[in-house]
Design a protein around this motif. Structure first.
Motif, PDB file in Angstrom:
ATOM      1  N   GLU A  67       0.764  -1.308   0.002  1.00  0.00           N
ATOM      2  CA  GLU A  67       0.396  -0.094   0.387  1.00  0.00           C
ATOM      3  C   GLU A  67       1.045   1.578   0.413  1.00  0.00           C
ATOM      4  N   GLU A  70       2.322   1.840  -3.513  1.00  0.00           N
ATOM      5  CA  GLU A  70       1.255   2.669  -4.347  1.00  0.00           C
ATOM      6  C   GLU A  70       0.336   3.949  -3.898  1.00  0.00           C
ATOM      7  N   GLN A  71       1.095   4.375  -2.555  1.00  0.00           N
ATOM      8  CA  GLN A  71       1.504   5.714  -2.325  1.00  0.00           C
ATOM      9  C   GLN A  71       2.236   6.267  -3.227  1.00  0.00           C
ATOM     10  N   ARG A  73       3.948   5.898  -5.539  1.00  0.00           N
ATOM     11  CA  ARG A  73       3.827   5.811  -6.858  1.00  0.00           C
ATOM     12  C   ARG A  73       3.114   6.976  -7.446  1.00  0.00           C
ATOM     13  N   SER A  74       1.565   7.092  -7.092  1.00  0.00           N
ATOM     14  CA  SER A  74       0.790   8.109  -7.191  1.00  0.00           C
ATOM     15  C   SER A  74       1.508   9.652  -6.890  1.00  0.00           C
ATOM     16  N   ARG A  99       2.895  -4.939  -9.169  1.00  0.00           N
ATOM     17  CA  ARG A  99       1.845  -4.734 -10.154  1.00  0.00           C
ATOM     18  C   ARG A  99       2.136  -3.971  -9.086  1.00  0.00           C
ATOM     19  N   ALA A 100       2.097  -2.975  -7.506  1.00  0.00           N
ATOM     20  CA  ALA A 100       2.295  -2.054  -7.339  1.00  0.00           C
ATOM     21  C   ALA A 100       2.929  -0.749  -8.135  1.00  0.00           C
ATOM     22  N   GLY A 101       4.202  -1.620  -8.514  1.00  0.00           N
ATOM     23  CA  GLY A 101       5.617  -0.915  -9.357  1.00  0.00           C
ATOM     24  C   GLY A 101       6.525  -0.465  -8.021  1.00  0.00           C
TER      25      GLY A 101
END
Length: 127
Positions: A67, A70-71, A73-74, A99-101
């Motif tokens: 998680e 993902e944060q 990456r944003s 997959r989340a980078g």
């Protein structure tokens, strides 16, 4: 390596592992290191001062490493490398992380030399 020092953010709540990582990074890269022990601290640091590489524990006390990735990456379009360290990561977690980078997932125990070699390549490629 480029002229400027690499900026590396270590997100690790385990003091013993953190000490080993800091020692290895310092010997290999002479970086600017920032060490935090939670996802919240990581996000706070990255918002004010982005790093070249983020090394993060998969299981953090507040938010999981996937998680957090993902944060992160944003926040950024430059796709700075994020690497996770995991005690026990089943294949499904590794796939979810990728997959989340996340660039890579290293399962503990890992060979520090292998980890540092991967980071050397990541830092070179990121610049």
């Amino acid at each position: 390596m480029a002229d400027r020092k690499s900026k590396i953010l270590l997100v690790e709540p385990n003091a013993d592992l953190l000490e080993m990582l800091v020692s290895g990074f310092t010997r290999r890269f002479d970086p600017y290191l920032t060490c935090v022990d939670s996802a919240a601290s990581c996000m706070e640091v990255e918002l004010s001062d982005p790093h070249d590489l983020i090394v993060c524990e998969l299981s953090l006390p507040d938010v999981g490493g996937i998680e957090l990735a993902e944060q992160l990456r944003s926040l950024s379009t430059d796709k700075r490398p994020v690497v996770l360290l995991a005690d026990k990561a089943p294949g499904t977690k590794v796939i979810a992380a990728l997959r989340a980078g996340v660039h890579d997932v290293f399962r503990k125990p890992f060979a520090l030399a292998e980890l540092l070699a991967d980071f050397d390549e990541l830092l070179h490629d990121h610049r």
